[in-house]
Design a protein around this motif. Structure first.
Motif, PDB file in Angstrom:
ATOM      1  N   PHE A   1     -15.423  -7.937 -10.987  1.00 58.13           N
ATOM      2  CA  PHE A   1     -13.983  -8.114 -11.171  1.00 58.13           C
ATOM      3  C   PHE A   1     -13.546  -7.464 -12.471  1.00 58.13           C
ATOM      4  N   VAL A   2     -12.297  -6.984 -12.462  1.00 58.25           N
ATOM      5  CA  VAL A   2     -11.670  -6.395 -13.638  1.00 58.25           C
ATOM      6  C   VAL A   2     -10.684  -7.393 -14.216  1.00 58.25           C
ATOM      7  N   GLU A   3     -10.755  -7.623 -15.505  1.00 62.69           N
ATOM      8  CA  GLU A   3      -9.843  -8.546 -16.190  1.00 62.69           C
ATOM      9  C   GLU A   3      -8.574  -7.793 -16.560  1.00 62.69           C
ATOM     10  N   LEU A   4      -7.421  -8.356 -16.148  1.00 59.58           N
ATOM     11  CA  LEU A   4      -6.139  -7.699 -16.399  1.00 59.58           C
ATOM     12  C   LEU A   4      -5.205  -8.623 -17.168  1.00 59.58           C
ATOM     13  N   PRO A   5      -4.281  -8.057 -17.958  1.00 61.55           N
ATOM     14  CA  PRO A   5      -3.210  -8.878 -18.539  1.00 61.55           C
ATOM     15  C   PRO A   5      -2.310  -9.417 -17.432  1.00 61.55           C
ATOM     16  N   TRP A   6      -1.641 -10.525 -17.699  1.00 59.86           N
ATOM     17  CA  TRP A   6      -0.791 -11.150 -16.686  1.00 59.86           C
ATOM     18  C   TRP A   6       0.264 -10.188 -16.149  1.00 59.86           C
ATOM     19  N   ASP A   7       0.950  -9.468 -17.026  1.00 58.91           N
ATOM     20  CA  ASP A   7       2.030  -8.602 -16.546  1.00 58.91           C
ATOM     21  C   ASP A   7       1.512  -7.565 -15.568  1.00 58.91           C
ATOM     22  N   GLU A   8       0.359  -6.991 -15.869  1.00 62.80           N
ATOM     23  CA  GLU A   8      -0.177  -5.966 -14.979  1.00 62.80           C
ATOM     24  C   GLU A   8      -0.632  -6.574 -13.659  1.00 62.80           C
ATOM     25  N   ALA A   9      -1.252  -7.741 -13.732  1.00 57.08           N
ATOM     26  CA  ALA A   9      -1.710  -8.396 -12.498  1.00 57.08           C
ATOM     27  C   ALA A   9      -0.522  -8.769 -11.612  1.00 57.08           C
ATOM     28  N   LEU A  10       0.540  -9.285 -12.215  1.00 62.18           N
ATOM     29  CA  LEU A  10       1.710  -9.677 -11.427  1.00 62.18           C
ATOM     30  C   LEU A  10       2.448  -8.463 -10.881  1.00 62.18           C
ATOM     31  N   ASP A  11       2.547  -7.383 -11.670  1.00 64.42           N
ATOM     32  CA  ASP A  11       3.145  -6.150 -11.162  1.00 64.42           C
ATOM     33  C   ASP A  11       2.357  -5.634  -9.960  1.00 64.42           C
ATOM     34  N   LEU A  12       1.056  -5.666 -10.089  1.00 63.61           N
ATOM     35  CA  LEU A  12       0.182  -5.195  -9.018  1.00 63.61           C
ATOM     36  C   LEU A  12       0.369  -6.028  -7.757  1.00 63.61           C
ATOM     37  N   LEU A  13       0.402  -7.354  -7.912  1.00 67.27           N
ATOM     38  CA  LEU A  13       0.546  -8.243  -6.762  1.00 67.27           C
ATOM     39  C   LEU A  13       1.926  -8.103  -6.122  1.00 67.27           C
ATOM     40  N   ALA A  14       2.966  -8.035  -6.934  1.00 69.33           N
ATOM     41  CA  ALA A  14       4.314  -7.884  -6.386  1.00 69.33           C
ATOM     42  C   ALA A  14       4.417  -6.597  -5.573  1.00 69.33           C
ATOM     43  N   ALA A  15       3.807  -5.523  -6.074  1.00 71.55           N
ATOM     44  CA  ALA A  15       3.841  -4.254  -5.349  1.00 71.55           C
ATOM     45  C   ALA A  15       3.086  -4.370  -4.029  1.00 71.55           C
ATOM     46  N   GLU A  16       1.954  -5.050  -4.028  1.00 70.30           N
ATOM     47  CA  GLU A  16       1.170  -5.192  -2.809  1.00 70.30           C
ATOM     48  C   GLU A  16       1.880  -6.070  -1.783  1.00 70.30           C
ATOM     49  N   LEU A  17       2.500  -7.139  -2.233  1.00 70.78           N
ATOM     50  CA  LEU A  17       3.268  -7.980  -1.324  1.00 70.78           C
ATOM     51  C   LEU A  17       4.421  -7.184  -0.706  1.00 70.78           C
ATOM     52  N   SER A  18       5.100  -6.399  -1.527  1.00 73.37           N
ATOM     53  CA  SER A  18       6.211  -5.586  -1.020  1.00 73.37           C
ATOM     54  C   SER A  18       5.715  -4.559  -0.018  1.00 73.37           C
ATOM     55  N   ARG A  19       4.581  -3.938  -0.300  1.00 72.65           N
ATOM     56  CA  ARG A  19       4.027  -2.930   0.610  1.00 72.65           C
ATOM     57  C   ARG A  19       3.689  -3.535   1.972  1.00 72.65           C
ATOM     58  N   VAL A  20       3.002  -4.673   1.958  1.00 79.05           N
ATOM     59  CA  VAL A  20       2.609  -5.291   3.223  1.00 79.05           C
ATOM     60  C   VAL A  20       3.836  -5.753   4.005  1.00 79.05           C
ATOM     61  N   HIS A  21       4.788  -6.352   3.310  1.00 78.58           N
ATOM     62  CA  HIS A  21       5.985  -6.829   4.002  1.00 78.58           C
ATOM     63  C   HIS A  21       6.793  -5.671   4.570  1.00 78.58           C
ATOM     64  N   ALA A  22       6.938  -4.596   3.791  1.00 79.44           N
ATOM     65  CA  ALA A  22       7.715  -3.442   4.263  1.00 79.44           C
ATOM     66  C   ALA A  22       7.017  -2.752   5.431  1.00 79.44           C
ATOM     67  N   GLY A  23       5.706  -2.688   5.401  1.00 81.83           N
ATOM     68  CA  GLY A  23       4.974  -1.948   6.417  1.00 81.83           C
ATOM     69  C   GLY A  23       4.659  -2.739   7.671  1.00 81.83           C
ATOM     70  N   TYR A  24       4.510  -4.053   7.542  1.00 80.83           N
ATOM     71  CA  TYR A  24       4.047  -4.840   8.674  1.00 80.83           C
ATOM     72  C   TYR A  24       4.900  -6.074   8.981  1.00 80.83           C
ATOM     73  N   GLY A  25       5.727  -6.485   8.051  1.00 83.28           N
ATOM     74  CA  GLY A  25       6.563  -7.655   8.265  1.00 83.28           C
ATOM     75  C   GLY A  25       5.929  -8.940   7.777  1.00 83.28           C
ATOM     76  N   ALA A  26       6.732  -9.991   7.748  1.00 88.17           N
ATOM     77  CA  ALA A  26       6.266 -11.280   7.237  1.00 88.17           C
ATOM     78  C   ALA A  26       5.152 -11.869   8.087  1.00 88.17           C
ATOM     79  N   ALA A  27       5.096 -11.510   9.369  1.00 89.41           N
ATOM     80  CA  ALA A  27       4.067 -12.043  10.261  1.00 89.41           C
ATOM     81  C   ALA A  27       2.697 -11.447   9.986  1.00 89.41           C
ATOM     82  N   ALA A  28       2.601 -10.543   9.008  1.00 89.18           N
ATOM     83  CA  ALA A  28       1.303 -10.006   8.595  1.00 89.18           C
ATOM     84  C   ALA A  28       0.754 -10.743   7.380  1.00 89.18           C
TER      85      ALA A  28
END
Length: 789
Positions: free
Chosen positions: A81-108
């Motif tokens: 595992f890579v240790e990240l600062p909170w801001d970077e981890a949250l930016d990363l997660l928010a981007a991934e959530l947006s990508r999955v939702h935009a590409g596949y919808g909430a049912a994914a």
């Protein structure tokens, strides 16, 4: 720098699922004192004393290196595992959530969570994650029912009514101690189970109630492979029938009642429907096999004369039939729940004080108690706009077989295609069966996110791991609908490392996704506590009871909540007037035969209770039956590293109990490290020899953290003693698709190899910190989809 709590180094009131208490932290050690009013406080409280700064705690956001590098590598227990600062981890997660939702919808997105993270009603991880996903994306794929009661929650509404009414608003412990003459406890009523209640429990009354009843003359029968499934205070008669044959015994009792004309025909005619159809089965008129005591004896191992005598005892005086969660956590688990209700109906005492039928009395601290007369604080979750769901125990099926059909409660549904799993407040590597299959399933989604306090196996198999605070590191309100006290859960110690509470994490994510106001409603944590408390305070004030302002409640540390009368609830009203108070079943009556269930045409759950022998039976290769029940030294797997949980282990390993005859035939003595195995997997445990386990039965509780041997292949040896490497991942039936993790067949032998070290509680070693610059339009995202059938 010395850490101090928020109460000027004094004692702080707090609560847990296993009891109210006070705690004091001096920056190095935690002192815990059980609530002075609890007559039988749980020793599980001792697990807190060394938990706050344990090496297993997660201190900073961590991201799987292979996920960041987009290698598509398999998720493993020992991944870097890579240790990240909170801001970077949250930016990363928010981007991934947006990508999955935009590409596949909430049912994914699967919003995986289980509600046992904390007794606090605000920092209730399940409510927080579901609220966030509803606000941010309009919903998520959810799970329904529970691992504990997956079968009963589905069958009971067909037969008698709601699960809540039959388990928590029914016969009370006061009624048992004053009115009951006989208790037929199928699966027992172990005190280790009633120590626990979701939302907290301030007084453990079960032990004293059973002792009072026994002293008055109540006869308790413990029908279980484990003698201590009823406490010594109950002075119970132990009936160790063969595992999984409870339905056959119930049928033998029912047949004996009919043969001796001891059944209540008037009750059956007025309050029930379908008895005539069931009696044909009982008498063997269609299959040629009467279900008499001799037939039941051949299946259960209990003498026919004893079965007849027990039926006569049940028909004499006030009798209560109880069925534990354990019986329905097995293949065809719907059947003992249903047949227990039918047996009670034949005795004609349903709805009488201390008599009739109470599902799961003693299975949790909620049961057998009066219900509060005012609502407790509850975090609103919003509306889930996604229709897709799964029964909670079918997560591996969902991930491994997207798009495939499954049957559930009369419907044919399809498993959704999940791209992202978001888990907060639970550990599926504890709850779920066949861990080796679960490992394969966890390598299917593109991304797995968890909030965790410690390096559980679920955290080790995730991609993004966000450190969450423990209950003692935040303020909250403890409350349960059946506990007469509201507890101010005052923060005792500062968070470890950079841990944050779930609300703070989700608020930060919501800010990045542009929905912060909708999620927080403009309130911080303290303001939310005041807002949630107001519902209870206003209800108290409206009834003229003590209703202090929030600051006064917080200063006191607790508040009394009045209870509703002990009136027997729905079943008592139904007995008094079945026309005016119909049951919430299709007929309004007790459904001994269900035309609805019969219409489903399920061979594994017919239209009336039926003896269906499990397909997993002992063989010469695997001659022992494993009981994998709830532990006595922790709640599920929580704080397995805690002092009290560790005190029960031998050489750091979970303890398996064997009957003396089974141990002797295998050359096993107390303290030996043994290997327990079947075709699904194997684990090590330390042997204890006890005649409290029936012959042919071995007992290994759940909750030891999964600890696979490195380089162990597809079925690595768990060196710590997790029984779910052995259990079957099948549904109880097509009706409920519940968990079957209570029982399986295994073999056991003395372990001859080098004893491997236990690594379950070692922190995952991070690689160097690196900077990540995510983007919502980052192509295929930070992971390559894995798919394994």
């Amino acid at each position: 720098m010395t850490e101090t709590n928020d109460m000027n180094d004094g004692w702080s009131t707090h609560s847990s699922h296993w009891g109210a208490f006070s705690a004091r932290w001096d920056g190095r050690a935690l002192e815990v004192e059980p609530d002075a009013g609890d007559p039988a406080p749980s020793p599980i409280l001792e697990n807190f004393t060394d938990a706050l700064r344990h090496k297993a705690r997660i201190e900073r956001p961590m991201v799987r290196q292979s996920w960041l590098d987009k290698t598509g590598a398999e998720r493993t227990f020992d991944g870097a595992f890579v240790e990240l600062p909170w801001d970077e981890a949250l930016d990363l997660l928010a981007a991934e959530l947006s990508r999955v939702h935009a590409g596949y919808g909430a049912a994914a997105i699967f919003g995986g969570s289980y509600g046992w993270a904390s007794a606090g009603r605000f920092h209730h991880a399940q409510s927080q994650i579901h609220r966030f996903l509803n606000v941010a994306f309009g919903g998520y794929v959810r799970s329904v029912n529970s691992y504990s009661a997956g079968a009963s929650a589905v069958i009971l509404p067909h037969v008698l009514g709601s699960f809540e009414a039959l388990s928590r608003r029914n016969v009370t412990w006061e009624q048992v101690s004053e009115h009951t003459d006989t208790v037929l406890a199928f699966g027992g009523m172990a005190l280790k189970n009633s120590m626990v209640a979701s939302g907290g429990i301030s007084r453990h009354v079960e032990r004293d109630a059973m002792q009072k009843a026994a002293q008055r003359g109540t006869r308790f029968y413990c029908i279980s492979p484990l003698r201590d499934d009823l406490p010594e205070q109950a002075s119970a008669t132990w009936l160790p029938i063969r595992v999984g044959t409870d339905v056959a015994l119930m049928l033998g009792l029912a047949h004996s009642l009919v043969a001796e004309n001891l059944h209540d025909r008037d009750f059956l005619a007025r309050y029930c429907t379908g008895y005539e159809i069931f009696e044909r089965y009982l008498q063997g008129l269609d299959d040629g096999q009467p279900k008499h005591a001799g037939w039941a004896s051949g299946i259960t191992g209990m003498a026919a004369a004893e079965i007849v005598a027990l039926a006569r005892q049940a028909a004499r005086g006030r009798t209560l039939v109880t069925v534990s969660h354990s019986l329905q956590r097995a293949q065809y688990g719907e059947q003992p729940v249903w047949m227990g209700a039918v047996l009670a109906a034949m005795l004609g005492q349903i709805g009488l004080p201390g008599g009739g039928y109470n599902y799961a009395l003693g299975a949790l601290g909620h049961t057998g108690r009066q219900v509060n007369a005012v609502p407790i604080p509850t975090m609103p979750q919003g509306r889930n706009g996604v229709e897709e769901f799964i029964p909670v125990a079918r997560i591996s099926d969902m991930l491994l077989h997207p798009g495939q059909p499954f049957e559930y409660n009369g419907r044919t549904l399809r498993y959704p295609d999940i791209k992202l799993v978001y888990w907060a407040g639970g550990n599926p590597f504890h709850h779920h069966q066949d861990i080796n299959r679960l490992r394969r399933a966890f390598n299917v989604p593109q991304t797995i996110v968890v909030h965790e306090t410690a390096w559980t196996a679920s955290a080790r198999f995730a991609d993004i791991v966000l450190p969450a605070t423990m209950t003692l590191e935040r303020d909250d309100i403890g409350a349960a609908a059946t506990d007469p006290r509201l507890i101010a859960m005052r923060k005792v110690a500062p968070p470890v490392g950079e841990a944050r509470d779930d609300f703070e994490i989700f608020a930060a994510l919501a800010r990045r996704l542009g929905v912060e106001q909708a999620y927080t409603e403009g309130r911080d944590s303290r303001q939310w506590l005041e807002h949630l408390y107001e519902t209870t305070r206003a209800a108290l004030e409206a009834k003229g009871w003590d209703a202090p302002a929030f600051d006064e409640f917080w200063r006191r540390g607790e508040l009394a909540l009045p209870s509703e009368p002990d009136d027997g609830g729905l079943l008592r009203a139904f007995r008094d007037d079945p026309d005016a108070h119909k049951l919430p079943t299709p007929s309004g009556l007790i459904e001994i035969f269900s035309s609805t269930i019969a219409s489903f045409d399920y061979a594994d759950c017919p239209g009336h209770p039926t003896w269906l022998p499990a397909t997993d039976q002992p063989t010469p290769r695997h001659s022992l039956t494993l009981i994998a029940n709830q532990p006595a030294t922790r709640l599920h797997s929580q704080l397995d590293f805690g002092r009290y949980s560790q005190s029960s282990k031998i050489a750091g390993r979970e303890v398996v109990r064997l009957n003396p005859a089974d141990a002797q035939s295998r050359g096993i003595v107390a303290g030996d490290i043994v290997r327990i195995f079947n075709d699904r997997g194997a684990c090590l445990a330390a042997a204890a020899i006890s005649d409290a386990a029936a012959a042919g039965v071995i007992h290994l509780p759940t909750g030891a953290w999964y600890d696979p041997l490195p380089d162990g292949g597809d079925r690595p040896l768990c060196v710590h003693g997790n029984p779910n490497v052995l259990t079957r991942d099948i549904g109880t039936s097509r009706l409920a698709q519940g968990c079957t993790g209570q029982v399986t067949v295994v073999e056991c032998e003395k372990y001859a190899g080098p004893i491997p070290p236990i690594r379950a509680f070692d922190p995952s070693a991070p690689v160097k910190r690196r900077r990540v610059t995510p983007s919502p339009a980052d192509g295929d995202g930070a992971a390559t989809e894995r798919r394994q059938a």
